[in-house]
Write a protein that holds these residues in place. Structure first.
Motif, PDB file in Angstrom:
ATOM      1  N   ASP A  10       0.838  -1.194   0.000  1.00 61.39           N
ATOM      2  CA  ASP A  10       0.000   0.000   0.000  1.00 61.39           C
ATOM      3  C   ASP A  10       0.877   1.251   0.000  1.00 61.39           C
ATOM      4  O   ASP A  10       1.527   1.587   0.990  1.00 61.39           O
ATOM      5  CB  ASP A  10      -0.898  -0.044   1.238  1.00 61.39           C
ATOM      6  N   LEU A  11       0.878   1.947  -1.133  1.00 65.89           N
ATOM      7  CA  LEU A  11       1.730   3.134  -1.251  1.00 65.89           C
ATOM      8  C   LEU A  11       1.366   4.192  -0.220  1.00 65.89           C
ATOM      9  O   LEU A  11       2.232   4.898   0.297  1.00 65.89           O
ATOM     10  CB  LEU A  11       1.592   3.730  -2.658  1.00 65.89           C
ATOM     11  N   ALA A  12       0.074   4.300   0.087  1.00 64.06           N
ATOM     12  CA  ALA A  12      -0.351   5.322   1.031  1.00 64.06           C
ATOM     13  C   ALA A  12       0.236   5.045   2.414  1.00 64.06           C
ATOM     14  O   ALA A  12       0.648   5.962   3.123  1.00 64.06           O
ATOM     15  CB  ALA A  12      -1.869   5.381   1.086  1.00 64.06           C
ATOM     16  N   VAL A  13       0.284   3.757   2.798  1.00 63.84           N
ATOM     17  CA  VAL A  13       0.874   3.407   4.089  1.00 63.84           C
ATOM     18  C   VAL A  13       2.358   3.781   4.097  1.00 63.84           C
ATOM     19  O   VAL A  13       2.883   4.289   5.096  1.00 63.84           O
ATOM     20  CB  VAL A  13       0.674   1.905   4.388  1.00 63.84           C
ATOM     21  N   VAL A  14       3.010   3.559   2.979  1.00 63.47           N
ATOM     22  CA  VAL A  14       4.425   3.941   2.870  1.00 63.47           C
ATOM     23  C   VAL A  14       4.582   5.430   3.150  1.00 63.47           C
ATOM     24  O   VAL A  14       5.427   5.858   3.940  1.00 63.47           O
ATOM     25  CB  VAL A  14       4.967   3.622   1.456  1.00 63.47           C
ATOM     26  N   ALA A  15       3.708   6.225   2.511  1.00 65.81           N
ATOM     27  CA  ALA A  15       3.788   7.665   2.685  1.00 65.81           C
ATOM     28  C   ALA A  15       3.588   8.048   4.147  1.00 65.81           C
ATOM     29  O   ALA A  15       4.184   9.008   4.635  1.00 65.81           O
ATOM     30  CB  ALA A  15       2.734   8.345   1.813  1.00 65.81           C
ATOM     31  N   GLU A  16       2.760   7.270   4.853  1.00 64.68           N
ATOM     32  CA  GLU A  16       2.458   7.619   6.235  1.00 64.68           C
ATOM     33  C   GLU A  16       3.604   7.284   7.179  1.00 64.68           C
ATOM     34  O   GLU A  16       3.780   7.951   8.193  1.00 64.68           O
ATOM     35  CB  GLU A  16       1.210   6.849   6.714  1.00 64.68           C
ATOM     36  N   ILE A  17       4.358   6.228   6.897  1.00 65.41           N
ATOM     37  CA  ILE A  17       5.231   5.713   7.963  1.00 65.41           C
ATOM     38  C   ILE A  17       6.718   5.732   7.648  1.00 65.41           C
ATOM     39  O   ILE A  17       7.543   5.796   8.558  1.00 65.41           O
ATOM     40  CB  ILE A  17       4.778   4.271   8.357  1.00 65.41           C
ATOM     41  N   ALA A  18       7.096   5.698   6.360  1.00 62.90           N
ATOM     42  CA  ALA A  18       8.499   5.391   6.064  1.00 62.90           C
ATOM     43  C   ALA A  18       9.345   6.633   5.789  1.00 62.90           C
ATOM     44  O   ALA A  18       8.840   7.690   5.414  1.00 62.90           O
ATOM     45  CB  ALA A  18       8.566   4.447   4.864  1.00 62.90           C
ATOM     46  N   ASP A  19      10.659   6.484   5.991  1.00 61.53           N
ATOM     47  CA  ASP A  19      11.621   7.513   5.599  1.00 61.53           C
ATOM     48  C   ASP A  19      12.099   7.258   4.179  1.00 61.53           C
ATOM     49  O   ASP A  19      12.188   8.158   3.366  1.00 61.53           O
ATOM     50  CB  ASP A  19      12.838   7.495   6.534  1.00 61.53           C
ATOM     51  N   ARG A  20      12.433   5.979   3.936  1.00 65.92           N
ATOM     52  CA  ARG A  20      12.893   5.600   2.601  1.00 65.92           C
ATOM     53  C   ARG A  20      11.960   4.559   2.019  1.00 65.92           C
ATOM     54  O   ARG A  20      11.333   3.798   2.749  1.00 65.92           O
ATOM     55  CB  ARG A  20      14.303   4.987   2.675  1.00 65.92           C
ATOM     56  N   VAL A  21      11.874   4.526   0.694  1.00 65.70           N
ATOM     57  CA  VAL A  21      11.044   3.513   0.068  1.00 65.70           C
ATOM     58  C   VAL A  21      11.890   2.732  -0.936  1.00 65.70           C
ATOM     59  O   VAL A  21      12.738   3.303  -1.621  1.00 65.70           O
ATOM     60  CB  VAL A  21       9.803   4.136  -0.609  1.00 65.70           C
ATOM     61  N   VAL A  22      11.685   1.417  -0.933  1.00 74.05           N
ATOM     62  CA  VAL A  22      12.355   0.541  -1.891  1.00 74.05           C
ATOM     63  C   VAL A  22      11.253  -0.116  -2.709  1.00 74.05           C
ATOM     64  O   VAL A  22      10.431  -0.851  -2.165  1.00 74.05           O
ATOM     65  CB  VAL A  22      13.196  -0.529  -1.166  1.00 74.05           C
ATOM     66  N   VAL A  23      11.169   0.195  -3.997  1.00 71.49           N
ATOM     67  CA  VAL A  23      10.100  -0.350  -4.830  1.00 71.49           C
ATOM     68  C   VAL A  23      10.602  -1.620  -5.505  1.00 71.49           C
ATOM     69  O   VAL A  23      11.653  -1.618  -6.141  1.00 71.49           O
ATOM     70  CB  VAL A  23       9.658   0.674  -5.904  1.00 71.49           C
ATOM     71  N   MET A  24       9.856  -2.705  -5.343  1.00 71.25           N
ATOM     72  CA  MET A  24      10.263  -3.980  -5.945  1.00 71.25           C
ATOM     73  C   MET A  24       9.259  -4.397  -6.998  1.00 71.25           C
ATOM     74  O   MET A  24       8.065  -4.157  -6.878  1.00 71.25           O
ATOM     75  CB  MET A  24      10.392  -5.069  -4.883  1.00 71.25           C
ATOM     76  N   TYR A  25       9.768  -5.015  -8.058  1.00 68.86           N
ATOM     77  CA  TYR A  25       8.894  -5.545  -9.102  1.00 68.86           C
ATOM     78  C   TYR A  25       9.487  -6.856  -9.608  1.00 68.86           C
ATOM     79  O   TYR A  25      10.662  -6.907  -9.966  1.00 68.86           O
ATOM     80  CB  TYR A  25       8.752  -4.554 -10.262  1.00 68.86           C
ATOM     81  N   ALA A  26       8.685  -7.906  -9.617  1.00 64.05           N
ATOM     82  CA  ALA A  26       9.096  -9.203 -10.161  1.00 64.05           C
ATOM     83  C   ALA A  26      10.456  -9.651  -9.609  1.00 64.05           C
ATOM     84  O   ALA A  26      11.285 -10.172 -10.344  1.00 64.05           O
ATOM     85  CB  ALA A  26       9.108  -9.169 -11.682  1.00 64.05           C
ATOM     86  N   GLY A  27      10.680  -9.456  -8.317  1.00 64.32           N
ATOM     87  CA  GLY A  27      11.890  -9.973  -7.699  1.00 64.32           C
ATOM     88  C   GLY A  27      13.081  -9.036  -7.759  1.00 64.32           C
ATOM     89  O   GLY A  27      14.169  -9.389  -7.302  1.00 64.32           O
ATOM     90  N   GLU A  28      12.887  -7.850  -8.329  1.00 64.68           N
ATOM     91  CA  GLU A  28      14.010  -6.922  -8.409  1.00 64.68           C
ATOM     92  C   GLU A  28      13.667  -5.602  -7.735  1.00 64.68           C
ATOM     93  O   GLU A  28      12.513  -5.183  -7.732  1.00 64.68           O
ATOM     94  CB  GLU A  28      14.341  -6.627  -9.882  1.00 64.68           C
ATOM     95  N   VAL A  29      14.708  -4.957  -7.192  1.00 65.13           N
ATOM     96  CA  VAL A  29      14.525  -3.595  -6.711  1.00 65.13           C
ATOM     97  C   VAL A  29      14.615  -2.687  -7.932  1.00 65.13           C
ATOM     98  O   VAL A  29      15.624  -2.668  -8.622  1.00 65.13           O
ATOM     99  CB  VAL A  29      15.604  -3.227  -5.688  1.00 65.13           C
ATOM    100  N   VAL A  30      13.521  -1.959  -8.250  1.00 64.07           N
ATOM    101  CA  VAL A  30      13.577  -1.114  -9.444  1.00 64.07           C
ATOM    102  C   VAL A  30      13.925   0.330  -9.105  1.00 64.07           C
ATOM    103  O   VAL A  30      14.511   1.032  -9.908  1.00 64.07           O
ATOM    104  CB  VAL A  30      12.257  -1.182 -10.251  1.00 64.07           C
ATOM    105  N   GLU A  31      13.520   0.756  -7.910  1.00 61.81           N
ATOM    106  CA  GLU A  31      13.817   2.137  -7.563  1.00 61.81           C
ATOM    107  C   GLU A  31      13.853   2.285  -6.054  1.00 61.81           C
ATOM    108  O   GLU A  31      13.137   1.596  -5.343  1.00 61.81           O
ATOM    109  CB  GLU A  31      12.743   3.087  -8.135  1.00 61.81           C
TER     110      GLU A  31
END
Lengths: 333, 319, 619
Positions: C512-533
Motif C-alpha cells: 500500500d503506497l499510502a501506508v508507505v507515505a504515512e510511515i516510512a523515511d525511505r522507500v524501496v520499490v520492488m517488481y518481479a523480484g528486483e529492486v527497481v527504484e
C-alpha cells in the motif's frame, strides 16, 4: 456527470431493511439477537452507482445480498421495479433474477474451477433464452470482448487466468443476462493496485455505456470516491451518513465518516507525528450494541443525549443526511 | 467449561435414548414376528404353539407403546432381562465379562500410543526419508490386515512355530498374574497393531500440518531452540486430533473385539455376544448391544471433554 | 502424464487386476470349488493344484478366486448402494439445510451411535446369515459416512461464490445441485468410495470368519481362514494364502484411497516436512568481523533468492540492494510476486523450505559492534540473532499466534530466550502488553489468542516482536488485514515504538503506497523480484524515476483524475521472466534496448537509484 437535483424513479428500493442472525446459547439457552443490518432505507436509480463503505462487520455485504434477494430480510422489504422480492417466488423469481446480477470479491472462488469460462458466461444466456442457442458462442465472444478479453478465452478454464482476468470474466458473466442492477461486493479488494485500476476503469465504462444501477460495496474509500455518485456509510448495521460522493467525502457530516477518512492512509500524509487523531477503541459486538447511537462509544463528540435514542437522520443538504444529533458538514483537515 | 461439559452430556444422554429406542425399533418394526424368527431354523417353519408361548413370554402381545415403556424402564433400572438359554440375568453376565474386554482395549490403546506417537512424530520430521517410507509401508500393511488375520498369523508364529506364548485362553489375574499377562500379550498386540497404524499415520499427518503453521514460524522467529519449539508448539498442537482419533478408535473397539476374543478364546463381552447371536438369544443380544452402545456414546463424550480441555477454542465455540 | 496421475498407476493396476480376475473366474480354467478329493486333503502345491488342496481336498486356488468374487461383490455392491443413498441425503441436506438436513443427514447419523461391527451383527441376528443380509447391513452401515462427507463438501461448495452466482443467475436448484455442486463434491466422494470398499471387506470377512456371513459351501476368504485355523499344525500354508489375498486386496484399495486423496487434494502435499529441523549446520561459518564505526545497521547487496533442487536457477529475488540506518524506517513496497516478503524472511533465516539465499550479502551490525553476513548463516546462527537482534511482525496475527497457549505464556517464552530472570517475567509481560496498548493487561495476559479482537491480536504480535528490544524490526504487511480505523491505530503504535526506541531500524513490507507515505523515511520499490527504484519517500513520490513507480502511483484512485492509469498485463510468473528489464513488456517507455539486457542501477540524485535506462524521461 449526473444530475442529482431531479431524482429519477428508483429501480431498487430497500425499506426499513433488517437482518437478524440469532445465535443460540447452548442447547437450551435463549437465542440472542445479532442484527447484521438494521433499519436500512435506500433507493438506487438507473445510471446511479451507490457506494457502501464501512469496516468489517458493519453489515455491508449482508445488505448487498439482501438487495440481490439472496438473503431474506428479517424486517422490511426490498422492492425491485416496484415488486416486493419476498412475494415473488419460483419460476417468476428466477425470471426476475435475470435483471439483477452480482460480482464477488474473491476472483478465485467466484468461478467454477471445473467448467470452461465460455460455459459459465453462457449459463445466463441459456437459462433465460437471451439469444437463440445457435448464437450463444457469438454472444459469449461479444461479452468477453466487452470486458477486454479475447474470444479464445471462452474455451479455457478459470485457473489459466490471472486474478484481474478472472474478475473480468465474472463481470462478463454478470453482464450476460443484460441486467439493470448489479451488486459488486468488494470486486477489486483482492487485486493488486495496478490490476485494480483495470477493473475500476472497466466498471466506469460499463456504467457509462449501459445505464446500470449499481451497488458498489467496498472498504476502500479511495476507490469508492473515484467510482461512485452517491455514498452510504454504515456502522454496526446502520446507515450513519448518506449523500452525494463529493459532499460526503469532502465535508463529512457524521463524526464516523470523518474518522474513517482520517484513518485512511493517503499519498499526501496529513500526519507525520505520533499522536495524531486516531479513533480509539474497536467495533462493539453486534450481539451487544450500545444503547442509542451505535457510534457513541468511540465518538469524540459523544454526550449523554447520545445514549438515549438512535439519532434521527438530519438533512444536511439536498439528498444528504446523517444520523447524528450534531451532524454538521466539516472538512477533514 | 462446565457449561460446555453439561451441554455435551445432555447430547450424550439424548444419544443414549436414541440408541435404546433404535434397538427397540429394530426388534419390533422389521418385517416378521421376532418370536417366529427366533424359533424358525432355516426353512423349517416354527411350531405355532411354541411361537404363541414365546410371544406371551416376550410380552409381544401388549401394545407397542407399553412394550416400549417397559423396554426403557428396564434399561434405566439396569434390568436387561434373563437369558433364554439359561435364565441367568443378562446384566450379571455383562458385568463379569465387560472388564476383560476393556482390559484388552486399554492395553491395545496403550501399546498403540506408546509406539505410534513417537514414530509418527519422527516420520513427520524426517518426512520422505527412509524411516518415513518404512513406517508408512508398515502402517499401510497393518491397517489393511483384518484383526482376525493378524491374530491367526501371530498364533501361527509365536504359539505354533516359536512356542513363546500360549495360543489363547484366559486365567484371572488373581489366580496367576504372570500367566494372565502372558495370555494378554497376543490379543492386545493383535488389536493394538491396527490402532498403532492409525495413530502413527494420524500423528505424522498432524505433525506435518502443524509444522507448516504460521505459529511455528513465529516460535522460530522468537529465537526458541528446536526442543521447545517441537515440544510446546508442534507436538502439543499436533496431539489434539490424535487424541480424538485414539478415543474414537477405542469406541469402535468396544464393539470390535468380537473377532479377537473369538480367535484367542478370550472370554470377554464380545465372545458372549457372538454366542448369543448364534443362539438367537434375544435378551442377551439386546442387553449387550445396549451396554456397548452406551459405553460408545460416553467414550465419545469423554473425547469431546478432553478435547475441550486441550484446545481452548472449542468450549468457546459451543457456548 | 502429470505427476499426480502417475501416482495412481500402481494402485490402479492392482485394483484393476483384482477386479479382472474375479470377473473372469467363470471362464478361467479353474477346478470346481466344491469338488472334494478326500485322499488328496492337505496336499501341497502340485501341477493340478497350484496352491495345494484344503481339508476336504478342494482346490485352494479356485476357492481363493471364487472367494474373492464373493467378497468383492458384497463390498463393492454395498459401497455403491450406500454411495447413491448417502450422496443423495448429503446433497439434499447440505444444500437445503434446515428441516431437510434434519431428516436426511442428521437422521442417518443415528446409525453412527452404534459401533460398526455391532450393527452388522445385529442385522445378521435379525435377518440370518447370507449375502443379501450382509449387503443390507453394510449399506446401512456406510450410508451415514457418505452422507456426512457429501454434506460437508456440499456445505463448503455451496458457500463458494460461484454457487451463489448460479443462484443469482436464476438457475433452478436441481440444476445447481447436479451441474455445479455434484462435480465439485466428487473428489471426496471417490476417496470415500475406495475407503468404504476396503472397510466393507474387513467387516464381511470378519463376519464370515465368525460363521455369520457368507454361508458355506460358498467359498469365502473369511471362511477359509476359519477352516485353516483348525489345521494349523498340518498345513500352515492354508492359513497364509487367504490371509495374503485378503490383506493384499484391502491394501490395494487403501493405497488407491491414499493416492486419490493426495492427487485430488493438493494441499496435502507437504513433502519434506520441515527442512530447518534437520539441515546440517554450515561448517565454515565466517567469524564475525568488527564493524566500521559508521557502518549501517543493515546493508543488503546483490541479494538473490532462488528455488533449490532440480529446478535450480528459478530466481525469485535478484539484485536486491537495501540499506537500513539505525532509527530509519525503510518500506519495501511492491505487488504480489515482487519478492518483498521473501526478502524480509531471508533476513530472519525463515525462508520457506526449498528456497534459499543463493547470492549476495546482507551485512548486519550487531549490538556488540561486529558484522555478520546474514546470507551465510545457518539456522543455529540465526537463532542467536532472532528476537534479541532482529525480530519480525507477521501479517496474519490470528495464524501467527499459537492458539492453545495463553498470550502471557507466549510472551514469557520469548523473554526467557533472552535470559530474563524468571522472577521478573510476569511484571515484564504486563508491561509489554501495556506498552502496545492492550487494555487491562493484568487480565488480558491470561487470554487465548482467539479471545482477542483482530486489532488486539496484532498488538500482542507486536509485543512478542519487541519483547527483547531488537535493533532491527521487520514488519510484513502488519496492517493489511485490518480495518481502516484499526490500521490507523497500529500505524500509530509503530510510530510510537520508533519514538520510544530511537536506535531501532524498521523494515516495513507493504503493498500500500499510502501506508508507505504515512510511515516510512525511505522507500524501496520492488517488481518481479528486483529492486527497481529507491530513495527518500517524499522525493520518490513527488518525482518517480522509474516507469513502474510512476504507473503504480498513478493507478491509486486518489488524485481525482477522471480515469486511472492501469498497467496493462500482469506480473510475469518466475519461470517466464522476460529477458532484460522485467518490466519492459508492460512499460510505455520500453525500447528494443530494454529487452536486450537488464538495466544497471543509475543514481538520479544523492541517495536515490533506479534501474531504468530512460529514467530521465519518466518524469
Amino acid at each position: 456527470m449526473f444530475d442529482l437535483g431531479t431524482s429519477p424513479a428508483p429501480l431498487v428500493e430497500a425499506q426499513a431493511l433488517g437482518r437478524n442472525f440469532p445465535q443460540r446459547q447452548g442447547l437450551l439457552g435463549r437465542a440472542r439477537d445479532i442484527w447484521a443490518v438494521r433499519d436500512v432505507t435506500l433507493a438506487i436509480a438507473r445510471g446511479e452507482t451507490v457506494g457502501v463503505v464501512g469496516e468489517s462487520g458493519c453489515g455491508k455485504s449482508t445488505l448487498g445480498r439482501m438487495m440481490m434477494g439472496l438473503d431474506a430480510p428479517t424486517t422490511g422489504a426490498v422492492r425491485f421495479d416496484g415488486r416486493d422480492l419476498d412475494t415473488v417466488r419460483g419460476p417468476d423469481r428466477r425470471r426476475l433474477a435475470r435483471r439483477m446480477q452480482m460480482v464477488f470479491q474473491d476472483p478465485f472462488g467466484s468461478l467454477d474451477p471445473r467448467r470452461s469460462v465460455g460455459a459459465q458466461v453462457g449459463d445466463g444466456l441459456r437459462i433465460h433464452g437471451i439469444v437463440p442457442p445457435a448464437d450463444i458462442g457469438a454472444e459469449v465472444a461479444r461479452l468477453l470482448d466487452q470486458v477486454g478479453l479475447p474470444a479464445s478465452a471462452a474455451s479455457r478454464r478459470p485457473h489459466e487466468f490471472s486474478g484481474g482476468q478472472r474478475q473480468r470474466v465474472a463481470v462478463a458473466r454478470a453482464l450476460s443476462t443484460r441486467p439493470d442492477f448489479i451488486v459488486a461486493d468488494e470486486p477489486v479488494s483482492a487485486l493488486d493496485v495496478s490490476i485494480q485500476a483495470q477493473v475500476v476503469n472497466l466498471l466506469m465504462d460499463l456504467r457509462r455505456d449501459l445505464d446500470l444501477a449499481m451497488l458498489f460495496i467496498s472498504h476502500d474509500l479511495h476507490v469508492v470516491r473515484h467510482l461512485c455518485t452517491r455514498i452510504v456509510v454504515m456502522y454496526l448495521g446502520r446507515i450513519v451518513e448518506e449523500g452525494p460522493a463529493a459532499q460526503v467525502f469532502g465535508t463529512p457530516a457524521h463524526p464516523y465518516t470523518r474518522a474513517l477518512l482520517t484513518a485512511t492512509p493517503s499519498l499526501q500524509p496529513r500526519r507525520r507525528e505520533a499522536g495524531f487523531d486516531v479513533l480509539p477503541g474497536e467495533l462493539p459486538s453486534p450481539a451487544n450494541p450500545p444503547s442509542g447511537c451505535p457510534f457513541r462509544t468511540r465518538c469524540p463528540l459523544a454526550e449523554a443525549a447520545c445514549a438515549e435514542a438512535v439519532p434521527e437522520f438530519r438533512q444536511t443538504g439536498p439528498g444528504w443526511q446523517a444520523a447524528c444529533i450534531k451532524a454538521r458538514p466539516e472538512s477533514v483537515a | 467449561m462446565l457449561r460446555y461439559i453439561a451441554y455435551r452430556s445432555l447430547i450424550a444422554l439424548f444419544l443414549v435414548w436414541l440408541v435404546v429406542s433404535l434397538v427397540f425399533l429394530l426388534l419390533h418394526l422389521i418385517p416378521g414376528d421376532p418370536a417366529e424368527l427366533l424359533l424358525s431354523q432355516g426353512n423349517i417353519a416354527a411350531d405355532p404353539q411354541a411361537v404363541a408361548a414365546l410371544r406371551e413370554k416376550m410380552g409381544l402381545n401388549a401394545p407397542l407403546w407399553q412394550q416400549y415403556i417397559e423396554h426403557v424402564t428396564g434399561v434405566l433400572t439396569g434390568d436387561l432381562g434373563a437369558s433364554f438359554r439359561d435364565r441367568a440375568p443378562v446384566m450379571e453376565q455383562i458385568l463379569l465379562r465387560l472388564p476383560r474386554t476393556l482390559e484388552v482395549i486399554l492395553a491395545a490403546a496403550f501399546l498403540a500410543a506408546l509406539f505410534g506417537v513417537p514414530l509418527g512424530t519422527y516420520a513427520a520430521i524426517r518426512a520422505d526419508g527412509k524411516i518415513d517410507a518404512f513406517v508408512s509401508l508398515l502402517s499401510s500393511v497393518a491397517l489393511s490386515t483384518p484383526v482376525f488375520v493378524v491374530g491367526s498369523v501371530v498364533i501361527l508364529i509365536f504359539a505354533q512355530q516359536l512356542q513363546w506364548l500360549p495360543a489363547g485362553g484366559f486365567v484371572p489375574f488373581s489366580e496367576d498374574p504372570v500367566q494372565h499377562l502372558k495370555l494378554l500379550i497376543l490379543p492386545a498386540g493383535a488389536v493394538g497393531l491396527s490402532v498403532w497404524a492409525v495413530i502413527t499415520r494420524m500423528t505424522r499427518a498432524s505433525v506435518l500440518e502443524v509444522l507448516q503453521r504460521d505459529y511455528v514460524r513465529t516460535a522460530r522467529a522468537k529465537g526458541l531452540p528446536r526442543g521447545p519449539i517441537l515440544r510446546r508448539h508442534v507436538v502439543r498442537n499436533a496431539l489434539i486430533p490424535v487424541l480424538t482419533v485414539l478415543g474414537l478408535e477405542m469406541g469402535t473397539l468396544i464393539g470390535g473385539t468380537v473377532l479377537v476374543e473369538f480367535v484367542f478364546n478370550w472370554p470377554g463381552l464380545s465372545g458372549y455376544l457372538v454366542a448369543a447371536v448364534d443362539a438367537r438369544d434375544y435378551p442377551e443380544v439386546v442387553g449387550i448391544v445396549m451396554v456397548i452402545s452406551v459405553l460408545f456414546v460416553f467414550l465419545n463424550l469423554l473425547v469431546d471433554v478432553v478435547n475441550a480441555l486441550l484446545d481452548p477454542r472449542i468450549s468457546l465455540g459451543a457456548s | 502424464m502429470s505427476r499426480a496421475a502417475r501416482k495412481l498407476i500402481l494402485p490402479g493396476i492392482l485394483v484393476g487386476l483384482l477386479v479382472a480376475v474375479v470377473l473372469l473366474a467363470p471362464v478361467l480354467p479353474l477346478a470346481d470349488v466344491r469338488m472334494m478329493d478326500v485322499p488328496g486333503r492337505f496336499s501341497g502345491p502340485s501341477a493340478e493344484h497350484w496352491l495345494g488342496q484344503d481339508e476336504f481336498g478342494r482346490d485352494v486356488l479356485a476357492r481363493l478366486i471364487w472367494g474373492g468374487r464373493a467378497s468383492l461383490f458384497i463390498a463393492v455392491g454395498s459401497a455403491l448402494a450406500a454411495a447413491v443413498l448417502g450422496t443423495t441425503l448429503g446433497l439434499l441436506g447440505g444444500y437445503f439445510r434446515g428441516v431437510v438436513e434434519l431428516v436426511t443427514v442428521r437422521a442417518s447419523e443415528v446409525i453412527l451411535c452404534l459401533p460398526p461391527l455391532l450393527l452388522a451383527l445385529l442385522v445378521v441376528t435379525l435377518l440370518g446369515a447370507g449375502t443379501g443380509p450382509l449387503i443390507l447391513a453394510l449399506t446401512l452401515l456406510y450410508t451415514p459416512n457418505y452422507a456426512r462427507v457429501v454434506y460437508a463438501a456440499t456445505l463448503q461448495v455451496r458457500s463458494l461464490d460461484f454457487v451463489t452466482a448460479q443462484r443469482a443467475m436464476g438457475a433452478h436448484p436441481l440444476a445447481i445441485l447436479t451441474r455445479t455442486i455434484l462435480p465439485n463434491v466428487l473428489p471426496p466422494l471417490l476417496v470415500q468410495m475406495s475407503l468404504v470398499v476396503a472397510s466393507a471387506m474387513v467387516i464381511e470377512s470378519g463376519l464370515s470368519f465368525l460363521g455369520l456371513g457368507v454361508v458355506p459351501p460358498t467359498p469365502s476368504w473369511g471362511l477359509m481362514i476359519r477352516a485353516a485355523r483348525g489345521a494349523m499344525e498340518v498345513a500352515p500354508m492354508l492359513l497364509v494364502w487367504p490371509s495374503l489375498a485378503l490383506a493384499g486386496t484391502i491394501l490395494s484399495f487403501n493405497l488407491l484411497c491414499d493416492r486419490l486423496q493426495s492427487v485430488l487434494d493438493p494441499r496435502q502435499i507437504t513433502a519434506g516436512g520441515a527442512l530447518w529441523l534437520h539441515r546440517p549446520a554450515r561448517k565454515a561459518a565466517a567469524a564475525p568481523q568488527p564493524a566500521a564505526p559508521d557502518a549501517p545497521l543493515l546493508r543488503i547487496r546483490d541479494l538473490a533468492i532462488a528455488v533449490e533442487g532440480p529446478r535450480h536457477g528459478l530466481d525469485l529475488v535478484r539484485r536486491a540492494d537495501v540499506t537500513v540506518l539505525p532509527g530509519q524506517t525503510v518500506a519495501l513496497v511492491g505487488e504480489s510476486g515482487s519478492g518483498k516478503t521473501l526478502t524480509s524472511l531471508a533476513l530472519m533465516g525463515l525462508l520457506p523450505d526449498r528456497l534459499a539465499v543463493t547470492g549476495g550479502e546482507a551485512l548486519y551490525t550487531t549490538r556488540e559492534g561486529t558484522t555478520v553476513d546474514l546470507a551465510q548463516l545457518d539456522d543455529e546462527g540465526f537463532r542467536r540473532l532472532r528476537s534479541t537482534e532482529i525480530s519480525m511482525v507477521f501479517q496474519d496475527a490470528a495464524a501467527a499466534l499459537n492458539p492453545v497457549l495463553r498470550i502471557g505464556d507466549q510472551l514469557a517464552e520469548t523473554l526467557r530466550v533472552a535470559g530474563t530472570p524468571e522472577a521478573g517475567i510476569p511484571a515484564r509481560v504486563v508491561d509489554l502488553l501495556r506498552q502496545v496498548g492492550i487494555p487491562d493487561p493484568e487480565r488480558r495476559c491470561r487470554a487465548y489468542p482467539h479471545e482477542l479482537s483482530g486489532g488486539q491480536r496484532q498488538r500482542a504480535m507486536i509485543a512478542l516482536a519487541v519483547a527483547n528490544s531488537p535493533r532491527l524490526l521487520l514488519a510484513d504487511e502488519p496492517t493489511t488485514a485490518l480495518d481502516p480505523t484499526i490500521q490507523a491505530q497500529i500505524l500509530q503504535l509503530f510510530l510510537q515504538l520508533k519514538r520510544d526506541t530511537p536506535g531501532m531500524g524498521l523494515v516495513f513490507v507493504t503493498h500500500d503506497l499510502a501506508v508507505v507515505a504515512e510511515i516510512a523515511d525511505r522507500v524501496v520499490v520492488m517488481y518481479a523480484g528486483e529492486v527497481v527504484e529507491q530513495g527518500p519517500v517524499a522525493e520518490v513520490f513527488a518525482r518517480p524515476r522509474h516507469p513502474y513507480t510512476a504507473a503504480l502511483i498513478a493507478s491509486v484512485p486518489e488524485g481525482g483524475a477522471e480515469r486511472l492509469v492501469a498497467i496493462p498485463g500482469s506480473v510475469p510468473p518466475p519461470h517466464a521472466m522476460p529477458p532484460g528489464c522485467r518490466f519492459a513488456p508492460r512499460c510505455d517507455f520500453a525500447r528494443p534496448l530494454c529487452e536486450a539486457a537488464a538495466p544497471v542501477a543509475s543514481a538520479p540524485a544523492e541517495g536515490r537509484s533506479t534501474r531504468c535506462i530512460r529514467w530521465k524521461e519518466v518524469t
